[in-house]
Design an enzyme around this catalytic site. Structure first.
Site, PDB file in Angstrom:
ATOM      1  N   THR A   1      -1.526  -9.204 -10.294  1.00 25.77           N
ATOM      2  CA  THR A   1      -1.704  -8.124 -11.830  1.00 25.77           C
ATOM      3  C   THR A   1      -0.364  -8.934 -12.437  1.00 25.77           C
ATOM      4  O   THR A   1       0.177  -8.506 -13.334  1.00 25.77           O
ATOM      5  CB  THR A   1      -1.779  -7.160 -11.947  1.00 25.77           C
ATOM      6  OG1 THR A   1      -3.710  -7.012 -11.051  1.00 25.77           O
ATOM      7  CG2 THR A   1      -2.107  -5.661 -12.558  1.00 25.77           C
TER       8      THR A   1
ATOM      9  N   THR B   1      -2.777  -7.600  -5.242  1.00 22.43           N
ATOM     10  CA  THR B   1      -3.418  -6.324  -4.579  1.00 22.43           C
ATOM     11  C   THR B   1      -4.421  -6.620  -4.016  1.00 22.43           C
ATOM     12  O   THR B   1      -4.733  -6.337  -3.569  1.00 22.43           O
ATOM     13  CB  THR B   1      -3.038  -4.943  -5.190  1.00 22.43           C
ATOM     14  OG1 THR B   1      -4.092  -5.371  -6.852  1.00 22.43           O
ATOM     15  CG2 THR B   1      -1.318  -5.492  -5.614  1.00 22.43           C
TER      16      THR B   1
HETATM   17  N1  ASP Z   1      -6.796  -9.071  -9.423  1.00 18.41           N
HETATM   18  C1  ASP Z   1      -5.644  -8.791  -9.108  1.00 18.41           C
HETATM   19  C2  ASP Z   1      -5.026  -9.444  -8.189  1.00 18.41           C
HETATM   20  O1  ASP Z   1      -5.647  -9.366  -6.987  1.00 18.41           O
HETATM   21  C3  ASP Z   1      -5.309  -7.213  -9.168  1.00 18.41           C
HETATM   22  C4  ASP Z   1      -3.866  -6.612  -8.415  1.00 18.41           C
HETATM   23  O2  ASP Z   1      -3.421  -7.719  -8.069  1.00 18.41           O
HETATM   24  O3  ASP Z   1      -4.193  -5.650  -8.133  1.00 18.41           O
HETATM   25  O4  ASP Z   1      -5.053 -10.737  -8.033  1.00 18.41           O
END
Ligand code: ASP
Length: 331
Positions: free
Chosen positions: A14, A85
């Site tokens: 993200t 994340t």
């Molecule tokens: N879907 C994203 C990922 O894990 C979520 C994030 O980065 O917060 O790449």
């Protein structure tokens, strides 16, 4: 004083995402992320290693990330890895095993809101990660929402809130307060030369027990080539043995040399198979306790152990060993 030399390895997530017709997709390079941060008091080099949503990060990508860290380990004071994340806690846990004896701080971070959105958490998380990379002891860390955690103790516990991660069964290593960056826990492990070992066996399974669980599923897994299982049992790690005899099914697998790790579906505190009959029976069958490890650490430790060609006895011994702070072993 000369500026600390830090490396940013960007992998997507993200933090680097942009809006598209298909939803958020990683689009910003590491250089673009750094540019959006304004001036920072470090000498920063940037390398893009991947550009993926972390739901697509798998053992192949773990090897790429581990190699990039390993190859850079003598050229910098610290390394920051920007990462999605969703699977970051799996990656930080696996890096703990793949990069044992790492000689510098390696700090993973990401965000809930992309860097290119004005009211983001990306800038503060990235600044925190750089501060940790410049100041913490050698080790693998996850920095998020003003807290720095040991990578092998971090768990994503919230889907959207800024405090998405918690350090489970281990204190937060460092945090930002109104007094600045404060380190609370030092890493006293003595390191010899860092070992890179990216061999893992992904023919494993992580199961969560529920009332009515069909134990014959274990046999199906084994027939499909599964070579090790982590079971999140109840409470201290208990497993059903009346009517649906999961304990018996676990014993059958173990007698065929397939390790079964008994973890808990409770997030906090340890599993302990010695207290109740439902645990002791599993222990008598040879189930291996995960103690107070996170499920992320337990499954990555198992994948790494099997990747090294360890047999049942060796896996059992390995799970009774604290490799890099991932487990608290009772005296
Ligand atoms: N879907 C994203 C990922 O894990 C979520 C994030 O980065 O917060 O790449």
């Amino acid at each position: 004083m000369s500026k600390k030399k830090l490396l940013l390895l960007s992998t997507g997530g993200t933090i680097a995402s942009v809006a598209s017709d298909d939803g958020l997709v990683p689009g910003e390079s590491g250089e673009q992320l750094i540019k959006m941060m304004g001036s920072l008091p470090y000498d920063i080099t940037v390398k893009d290693v991947l550009s993926l949503d972390s739901s697509n990060i798998q053992p192949e990508e773990w090897a790429v990330i581990a190699k990039a860290i390993y190859n850079a380990r003598h050229d910098y004071d610290g390394i920051v890895v920007s990462h999605g994340t969703d699977t970051m806690a799996y990656t930080t846990s696996m890096m703990t095993f793949m990069l044992q004896g790492i000689n510098l701080p390696v700090v993973f971070t990401g965000s809930q809101v992309p860097m290119n959105v004005v009211l983001n958490d990306a800038q503060s998380n990235m600044k925190l990660a750089f501060a940790a990379a410049a100041n913490c002891d050698p080790g693998i860390y996850l920095a998020f929402d003003r807290q720095v955690m040991r990578g092998c103790r971090a768990v994503k516990v919230r889907t959207t809130a800024f405090n998405a991660f918690e350090s489970v069964n281990f204190p937060v290593v460092a945090r930002v307060t109104s007094d600045g960056f404060e380190i609370h826990v030092h890493n006293h492990q003595q390191h010899s030369e860092c070992q890179l070992n990216t061999k893992v066996d992904s023919n494993v399974s992580l199961l969560k027990l529920f009332p009515g669980f069909d134990p014959s599923l274990l046999e199906v897994l084994a027939q499909n080539g599964c070579r090790g299982i982590v079971i999140e049992g109840y409470g201290l790690g208990g497993m059903t043995f009346i009517r649906r005899n999961l304990v018996g099914a676990v014993g059958k697998l173990i007698r065929r040399g397939i390790p079964v790790i008994a973890a808990s579906q409770c997030l906090y505190e340890r599993s302990d198979l010695t207290k109740y009959e439902v645990g002791r029976q599993a222990l008598l069958e040879g189930a291996i306790s995960a103690h107070d490890m996170t499920s992320e650490s337990a499954i990555t430790k198992l994948m790494w152990a099997l990747g090294q060609g360890m047999n049942l006895q060796q896996v059992t011994n390995f799970f009774a060993t604290d490799v890099a702070g991932e487990v608290t072993l009772s005296e």
